[in-house]
Motif scaffolding. Structure first.
Motif, PDB file in Angstrom:
ATOM      1  N   UNK A   1       0.844  -1.190   0.000  1.00 20.19           N
ATOM      2  CA  UNK A   1       0.000   0.000   0.000  1.00 20.19           C
ATOM      3  C   UNK A   1       0.886   1.249   0.000  1.00 20.19           C
ATOM      4  N   UNK A   2       0.632   2.161  -0.882  1.00 18.70           N
ATOM      5  CA  UNK A   2       1.386   3.410  -1.102  1.00 18.70           C
ATOM      6  C   UNK A   2       2.805   3.179  -1.634  1.00 18.70           C
ATOM      7  N   UNK A   3       3.171   1.931  -1.927  1.00 16.64           N
ATOM      8  CA  UNK A   3       4.480   1.643  -2.495  1.00 16.64           C
ATOM      9  C   UNK A   3       5.635   1.667  -1.513  1.00 16.64           C
ATOM     10  N   UNK A   4       5.358   1.771  -0.244  1.00 13.28           N
ATOM     11  CA  UNK A   4       6.418   1.928   0.749  1.00 13.28           C
ATOM     12  C   UNK A   4       7.292   0.691   0.885  1.00 13.28           C
ATOM     13  N   UNK A   5       6.697  -0.474   0.993  1.00  8.01           N
ATOM     14  CA  UNK A   5       7.487  -1.689   1.227  1.00  8.01           C
ATOM     15  C   UNK A   5       8.352  -2.046   0.024  1.00  8.01           C
ATOM     16  N   UNK A   6       7.858  -1.832  -1.168  1.00 13.12           N
ATOM     17  CA  UNK A   6       8.652  -2.147  -2.356  1.00 13.12           C
ATOM     18  C   UNK A   6       9.847  -1.203  -2.489  1.00 13.12           C
ATOM     19  N   UNK A   7       9.841  -0.082  -1.794  1.00  9.95           N
ATOM     20  CA  UNK A   7      11.023   0.786  -1.777  1.00  9.95           C
ATOM     21  C   UNK A   7      12.184   0.122  -1.028  1.00  9.95           C
TER      22      UNK A   7
END
Length: 145
Positions: free
Chosen positions: A15-21
């Motif tokens: 969600x919001x791309x945070x973990x994939x960062x």
């Protein structure tokens, strides 16, 4: 006998791309420590463990980590539905906006609730995703067998 890398799966609520960062750096460090790493976002549908001996779970914590803390109910249901999840070793992380609150404890609780062996945890502050980035890869290297 030839070296055989250990299969490890990283599953994240992105969600919001945070973990994939966080995932590219995490995967690179794990690969350098002898793991064969696959990644999966829960937003992409069901996943199979396919022989993974270890899993790292990641979920975001928004705001002050009070109301919007990890793991969300969708993530919990997703993880609980994975066949064989109780047979792997699991580490957890959260990417947090202001503070992690009790997200790491809650993620550890999820691991224990599904009957898996808990490895380690780490919180990544959104403003410095490299702080302590070696913690999970190092713990996996030592603990995953």
């Amino acid at each position: 006998m030839a070296f055989q890398p250990i299969s490890l799966l990283i599953i994240v609520d992105d969600e919001r791309g945070w973990c994939m960062d966080v995932v590219p750096g995490l995967a690179e460090m794990l690969t350098h420590r002898g793991f064969e790493v696959r990644t999966h976002r829960i937003q992409d549908g069901p996943v199979q463990l396919d022989g993974a001996r270890a899993v790292i779970l990641g979920a975001p914590t928004f705001g002050l980590g009070i109301r919007s803390r990890a793991p969300g109910e969708d993530f919990v249901q997703y993880i609980e539905a994975i066949e064989g999840i109780d047979e792997v070793q699991i580490g957890v992380f959260t990417v947090y906006q202001t503070r992690p609150g009790d997200s790491l404890q809650r993620l550890k609780g999820l691991v224990l609730r599904v009957g898996a062996e808990f490895i380690a945890w780490h919180g990544y502050p959104r403003w410095d995703l490299t702080r302590g980035e070696h913690v999970l890869p190092a713990e996996c290297m030592v603990r995953v067998r």
